[in-house]
Design a protein around this motif. Structure first.
Motif, PDB file in Angstrom:
ATOM      1  N   ALA A 122     -13.224 -35.795   6.977  1.00  0.00           N
ATOM      2  CA  ALA A 122     -13.473 -36.560   5.761  1.00  0.00           C
ATOM      3  C   ALA A 122     -14.280 -35.694   4.799  1.00  0.00           C
ATOM      4  CB  ALA A 122     -14.229 -37.846   6.087  1.00  0.00           C
ATOM      5  N   PRO A 123     -14.142 -35.914   3.483  1.00  0.00           N
ATOM      6  CA  PRO A 123     -14.878 -35.104   2.501  1.00  0.00           C
ATOM      7  C   PRO A 123     -16.382 -35.095   2.765  1.00  0.00           C
ATOM      8  CG  PRO A 123     -13.229 -36.440   1.399  1.00  0.00           C
ATOM      9  CD  PRO A 123     -13.253 -36.896   2.823  1.00  0.00           C
ATOM     10  N   GLY A 124     -16.946 -33.902   2.741  1.00  0.00           N
ATOM     11  CA  GLY A 124     -18.384 -33.745   2.942  1.00  0.00           C
ATOM     12  C   GLY A 124     -18.796 -33.480   4.370  1.00  0.00           C
ATOM     13  N   LYS A 125     -17.906 -33.696   5.315  1.00  0.00           N
ATOM     14  CA  LYS A 125     -18.222 -33.441   6.726  1.00  0.00           C
ATOM     15  C   LYS A 125     -18.010 -31.962   7.054  1.00  0.00           C
ATOM     16  CE  LYS A 125     -18.570 -37.934   7.719  1.00  0.00           C
ATOM     17  NZ  LYS A 125     -19.843 -38.595   8.075  1.00  0.00           N
ATOM     18  N   ILE A 126     -18.774 -31.449   8.011  1.00  0.00           N
ATOM     19  CA  ILE A 126     -18.607 -30.063   8.466  1.00  0.00           C
ATOM     20  C   ILE A 126     -17.176 -29.876   8.976  1.00  0.00           C
ATOM     21  CG2 ILE A 126     -19.337 -28.347  10.168  1.00  0.00           C
ATOM     22  CD1 ILE A 126     -22.124 -29.603  10.052  1.00  0.00           C
ATOM     23  N   ALA A 127     -16.559 -28.801   8.548  1.00  0.00           N
ATOM     24  CA  ALA A 127     -15.142 -28.563   8.860  1.00  0.00           C
ATOM     25  C   ALA A 127     -14.967 -27.940  10.242  1.00  0.00           C
ATOM     26  CB  ALA A 127     -14.500 -27.701   7.792  1.00  0.00           C
ATOM     27  N   ASP A 128     -15.343 -28.707  11.264  1.00  0.00           N
ATOM     28  CA  ASP A 128     -15.075 -28.335  12.658  1.00  0.00           C
ATOM     29  C   ASP A 128     -13.811 -29.071  13.071  1.00  0.00           C
ATOM     30  OD1 ASP A 128     -17.493 -27.042  12.539  1.00  0.00           O
ATOM     31  OD2 ASP A 128     -18.574 -28.528  13.741  1.00  0.00           O
ATOM     32  N   PHE A 129     -12.790 -28.335  13.492  1.00  0.00           N
ATOM     33  CA  PHE A 129     -11.556 -29.024  13.876  1.00  0.00           C
ATOM     34  C   PHE A 129     -10.734 -28.207  14.871  1.00  0.00           C
ATOM     35  CE2 PHE A 129     -10.533 -26.659  10.011  1.00  0.00           C
ATOM     36  CZ  PHE A 129      -9.306 -26.066  10.278  1.00  0.00           C
ATOM     37  N   ILE A 130      -9.811 -28.926  15.498  1.00  0.00           N
ATOM     38  CA  ILE A 130      -8.912 -28.359  16.500  1.00  0.00           C
ATOM     39  C   ILE A 130      -7.489 -28.577  16.034  1.00  0.00           C
ATOM     40  CG2 ILE A 130      -8.215 -28.420  18.939  1.00  0.00           C
ATOM     41  CD1 ILE A 130     -10.836 -29.970  19.485  1.00  0.00           C
ATOM     42  N   LEU A 131      -6.618 -27.613  16.266  1.00  0.00           N
ATOM     43  CA  LEU A 131      -5.187 -27.776  16.047  1.00  0.00           C
ATOM     44  C   LEU A 131      -4.485 -27.800  17.395  1.00  0.00           C
ATOM     45  CD1 LEU A 131      -4.574 -25.388  13.002  1.00  0.00           C
ATOM     46  CD2 LEU A 131      -4.808 -27.876  12.984  1.00  0.00           C
ATOM     47  N   LEU A 132      -3.639 -28.822  17.589  1.00  0.00           N
ATOM     48  CA  LEU A 132      -2.911 -28.987  18.851  1.00  0.00           C
ATOM     49  C   LEU A 132      -1.445 -29.282  18.560  1.00  0.00           C
ATOM     50  CD1 LEU A 132      -5.526 -31.276  18.860  1.00  0.00           C
ATOM     51  CD2 LEU A 132      -5.258 -30.833  21.284  1.00  0.00           C
ATOM     52  N   ASP A 133      -0.576 -28.901  19.488  1.00  0.00           N
ATOM     53  CA  ASP A 133       0.846 -29.225  19.361  1.00  0.00           C
ATOM     54  C   ASP A 133       1.158 -30.622  19.865  1.00  0.00           C
ATOM     55  OD1 ASP A 133       1.784 -26.826  18.206  1.00  0.00           O
ATOM     56  OD2 ASP A 133       1.630 -25.826  20.139  1.00  0.00           O
ATOM     57  N   ASP A 134       0.345 -31.096  20.824  1.00  0.00           N
ATOM     58  CA  ASP A 134       0.652 -32.366  21.467  1.00  0.00           C
ATOM     59  C   ASP A 134      -0.647 -33.048  21.889  1.00  0.00           C
ATOM     60  OD1 ASP A 134       2.377 -34.321  22.897  1.00  0.00           O
ATOM     61  OD2 ASP A 134       1.455 -33.437  24.664  1.00  0.00           O
ATOM     62  N   LEU A 135      -0.807 -34.315  21.538  1.00  0.00           N
ATOM     63  CA  LEU A 135      -2.039 -35.028  21.864  1.00  0.00           C
ATOM     64  C   LEU A 135      -2.108 -35.420  23.325  1.00  0.00           C
ATOM     65  CD1 LEU A 135      -2.676 -37.415  18.820  1.00  0.00           C
ATOM     66  CD2 LEU A 135      -3.759 -35.227  19.344  1.00  0.00           C
ATOM     67  N   ASP A 136      -0.982 -35.778  23.915  1.00  0.00           N
ATOM     68  CA  ASP A 136      -0.997 -36.249  25.302  1.00  0.00           C
ATOM     69  C   ASP A 136      -1.432 -35.157  26.270  1.00  0.00           C
ATOM     70  OD1 ASP A 136      -0.245 -38.848  24.699  1.00  0.00           O
ATOM     71  OD2 ASP A 136       1.883 -38.382  24.758  1.00  0.00           O
ATOM     72  N   SER A 137      -0.905 -33.957  26.102  1.00  0.00           N
ATOM     73  CA  SER A 137      -1.298 -32.843  26.987  1.00  0.00           C
ATOM     74  C   SER A 137      -2.637 -32.268  26.564  1.00  0.00           C
ATOM     75  CB  SER A 137      -0.234 -31.747  26.963  1.00  0.00           C
ATOM     76  OG  SER A 137      -0.162 -31.149  25.671  1.00  0.00           O
ATOM     77  N   PHE A 138      -2.993 -32.468  25.306  1.00  0.00           N
ATOM     78  CA  PHE A 138      -4.253 -32.020  24.728  1.00  0.00           C
ATOM     79  C   PHE A 138      -4.477 -30.513  24.933  1.00  0.00           C
ATOM     80  CE2 PHE A 138      -8.675 -32.528  23.334  1.00  0.00           C
ATOM     81  CZ  PHE A 138      -8.505 -33.495  22.370  1.00  0.00           C
ATOM     82  N   LYS A 139      -3.398 -29.767  24.840  1.00  0.00           N
ATOM     83  CA  LYS A 139      -3.499 -28.311  24.964  1.00  0.00           C
ATOM     84  C   LYS A 139      -3.913 -27.734  23.619  1.00  0.00           C
ATOM     85  CE  LYS A 139      -1.015 -24.148  26.347  1.00  0.00           C
ATOM     86  NZ  LYS A 139       0.277 -23.563  26.766  1.00  0.00           N
ATOM     87  N   ILE A 140      -5.037 -27.031  23.613  1.00  0.00           N
ATOM     88  CA  ILE A 140      -5.638 -26.551  22.367  1.00  0.00           C
ATOM     89  C   ILE A 140      -4.977 -25.260  21.905  1.00  0.00           C
ATOM     90  CG2 ILE A 140      -7.761 -25.648  21.349  1.00  0.00           C
ATOM     91  CD1 ILE A 140      -9.257 -27.601  23.240  1.00  0.00           C
ATOM     92  N   ASP A 141      -4.565 -25.270  20.635  1.00  0.00           N
ATOM     93  CA  ASP A 141      -3.928 -24.100  20.040  1.00  0.00           C
ATOM     94  C   ASP A 141      -4.960 -23.240  19.312  1.00  0.00           C
ATOM     95  OD1 ASP A 141      -2.151 -22.289  19.071  1.00  0.00           O
ATOM     96  OD2 ASP A 141      -1.152 -23.629  17.671  1.00  0.00           O
ATOM     97  N   GLN A 142      -5.703 -23.868  18.401  1.00  0.00           N
ATOM     98  CA  GLN A 142      -6.720 -23.143  17.643  1.00  0.00           C
ATOM     99  C   GLN A 142      -7.960 -24.019  17.465  1.00  0.00           C
ATOM    100  OE1 GLN A 142      -4.692 -22.236  13.959  1.00  0.00           O
ATOM    101  NE2 GLN A 142      -3.879 -20.295  14.732  1.00  0.00           N
ATOM    102  N   VAL A 143      -9.110 -23.352  17.304  1.00  0.00           N
ATOM    103  CA  VAL A 143     -10.372 -24.045  17.043  1.00  0.00           C
ATOM    104  C   VAL A 143     -11.024 -23.409  15.814  1.00  0.00           C
ATOM    105  CG1 VAL A 143     -12.647 -24.675  17.941  1.00  0.00           C
ATOM    106  CG2 VAL A 143     -10.688 -24.545  19.502  1.00  0.00           C
ATOM    107  N   TYR A 144     -11.500 -24.270  14.896  1.00  0.00           N
ATOM    108  CA  TYR A 144     -12.177 -23.810  13.696  1.00  0.00           C
ATOM    109  C   TYR A 144     -13.596 -24.361  13.687  1.00  0.00           C
ATOM    110  CZ  TYR A 144      -7.876 -22.033  11.580  1.00  0.00           C
ATOM    111  OH  TYR A 144      -6.746 -21.309  11.312  1.00  0.00           O
TER     112      TYR A 144
END
Length: 568
Positions: free
Chosen positions: A311-333
């Motif tokens: 959300a606007p104003g929040k620290i831009a910590d995020f994860i990119l994943l291909d699939d939520l169910d397996s929750f396999k992490i692709d990238q971390v920012y």
């Protein structure tokens, strides 16, 4: 509008609706600046990334853990966190505090400042955990005031001596709680109250403590939520019954997931908080709800209103994943900068000798001799009714058993009994206390184990079936200034060196994980039967964890909060 980064074509997690929505995300100065459908036509971005229709979720937040449980330094811990998508943690360094007091905490804070993950801290409230043990350091109101000045300190750590909260209104624990409530009202106060219910639970909450992270049942959790408590669910509470209850009933504002204690081999093989999220999804929880319980509610609990959501104003910590169910992490920012990519090399840089020199000389204990393992008995010959600590797989709680044990020449014949010796030796050079008991159940059936990694006092803890193996295990630990040692038939099967305060290693995470796995296998080869034998063993000396435990003061009846005699 000029921005630093524009991420297009992602399915992002909206925390308000607990839904996944297609959109683009703009980042400026390390914070989210825009979430919506506008693209390069609207924003002048220094860099544009095509999200390739991956899922974007906030960086995971773990608000109750102990770095020392992984037996590594903060930078090693951060290395492990980032690749598992955990970008913020609140660490309670009460293990290091029990060894070195305020200095130990300050050194952990100093090292945390150099980490990629945001490592925030709780002030340890229970150092020592009780008045029934000797520790290297102590935290009281004066120390709390000193630590409260630290920018990275955001709460009061778990109140562990729940028995004293109930029985001593003017005791140290209640004094600390009142002081924090009056002087630092913005600090959440973390709780530890296993099995408390009804009137006793009400008393505990009335004192000012409004969370619990201990092992939960459905009944206990509902009682706590009903009384306004916030629940921090660790893996051992994730039973089918409890998870089914959370899935069926909306309690999303009243709980989050936490790890508390993660062994290094588990860290490497299964992950961290992401493992609990993945497990919750596998147990039937909607991914949106599992994400909420590992981002939004933990951030709110700790009043970290600057993160936990896209959300606007929040620290831009995020994860990119291909699939939520397996929750396999692709990238971390982290703060809008990529810090992990599963397609790129991710290596740990090791920093040896980070701590002050005296942190490597904390075991002030002479080598043990055979006569040091003698248990004197009040009768010359015959047998005595003795208290026995009984270990059970599936829990770190123990039970108390009364059994008859043979006595000869005023000495308890523990070596020929069905049980093992358990002993604690004070190792800070303060009083040379030592105490003994008997232990049975799902523990070892032969050989010996010794460690200075013994919650929370971290004195030398030994368990063994014969003197020779106990001496070898104990003296190996003393020689190496701390660690874990497993011995059988005069041979060292496993040695994990923990030279920093007797509780931490500066070796790489992967290396410690291998040594931990060897340690676990060695303990199991001696007959230890437990889902986590290392944690089970190290909590034998934790006098706030029911039912019968041992410190250098003696056997402790945890429920009554007092030392009891070995002989009944």
């Amino acid at each position: 509008m000029h921005v630093d980064l524009l991420v297009t074509d992602v399915y992002l997690y909206n925390h308000s609706y607990k839904k996944i929505m297609k959109g683009n995300v703009a980042i400026l100065d390390g914070k989210f600046a825009y979430i919506g459908d506008k693209n390069e036509d609207t924003f002048r971005a220094n860099r544009v990334i095509n999200g390739q229709n991956r899922f974007m979720i906030p960086g995971l937040i773990d608000i109750h853990l102990h770095i020392e449980s992984t037996m590594v330094t903060p930078d090693t811990f951060s290395y492990g966190l980032i690749k598992n998508g955990v970008t913020t943690v609140v660490a309670d360094p009460h293990e290091m505090a029990n060894v070195f007091g305020v200095r130990g905490i300050q050194e952990m804070i100093k090292m945390g400042e150099k980490c990629i993950a945001d490592i925030l801290f709780a002030i340890p409230s229970s150092v020592p955990a009780t008045a029934l043990e000797t520790t290297g350091g102590e935290i009281d109101i004066e120390e709390i005031d000193e630590l409260a000045k630290e920018e990275k300190v955001i709460c009061l750590g778990e109140i562990m001596d729940y028995a004293k909260v109930l029985s001593e209104p003017n005791g140290k624990t209640n004094r600390i709680v009142k002081h924090v409530k009056n002087n630092y009202p913005h600090f959440p106060i973390e709780g530890h109250c296993p099995k408390l219910m009804d009137v006793q639970l009400s008393q505990f909450i009335y004192a000012g403590i409004d969370s619990d992270h201990t092992q939960q049942t459905v009944e206990g959790m509902e009682e706590r939520i009903k009384m306004g408590m916030f629940i921090e669910i660790q893996e051992k509470s994730m039973t089918k019954e409890l998870m089914d209850h959370l899935i069926e009933h909306d309690r999303s504002e009243h709980f989050c997931f936490v790890t508390d204690d993660v062994m290094p081999d588990t860290f490497v093989e299964k992950g961290h908080l992401n493992h609990l999220v993945k497990k919750a999804i596998m147990m039937g929880m909607q991914p949106e709800d599992a994400i909420y319980a590992s981002t939004v509610t933990p951030a709110r609990r700790m009043r970290m209103y600057d993160r936990g959501a896209i959300a606007p104003g929040k620290i831009a910590d995020f994860i990119l994943l291909d699939d939520l169910d397996s929750f396999k992490i692709d990238q971390v920012y982290k703060s809008g900068t990529k810090v992990y990519d599963q397609k790129e090399v991710y290596e740990q840089v090791v920093h040896p000798k980070q701590f002050p020199s005296d942190f490597y000389k904390s075991v002030q204990l002479e080598k043990l001799k055979k006569q040091d393992l003698t248990i004197s008995a009040p009768v010359e010959n015959g047998s005595l009714s003795s208290r026995v600590m009984m270990v059970s797989d599936g829990t770190t709680f123990t039970k108390a058993l009364i059994a008859h044990v043979k006595v000869e020449n005023h000495q308890l014949q523990w070596e020929t009994s069905p049980f093992c010796l358990i002993g604690v030796f004070e190792r800070y050079g303060k009083n040379r206390n030592k105490s003994f008991g008997l232990i049975g159940g799902d523990t070892i059936k032969g050989g010996a184990i010794a460690s200075t990694y013994s919650h929370d006092n971290h004195n030398l803890l030994v368990v063994g079936k014969n003197r020779e193996d106990v001496l070898l295990a104990a003296n190996t630990i003393i020689e190496n200034q701390g660690g874990f040692c497993v011995v059988e038939n005069g041979k060292v099967l496993s040695l994990l060196k923990l030279p920093v305060g007797g509780i931490l290693s500066e070796e790489p995470l992967d290396e410690i994980a291998k040594e931990m796995k060897n340690l676990r296998n060695a303990m199991e080869s001696l007959g230890y039967k437990h889902y986590n034998p290392i944690m089970s063993f190290s909590t034998h000396s934790l006098p706030v964890s029911p039912e019968l435990k041992i410190t250098d003061f003696g056997l402790v009846n945890v429920n009554e909060g007092k030392v009891v005699n070995l002989f009944v």
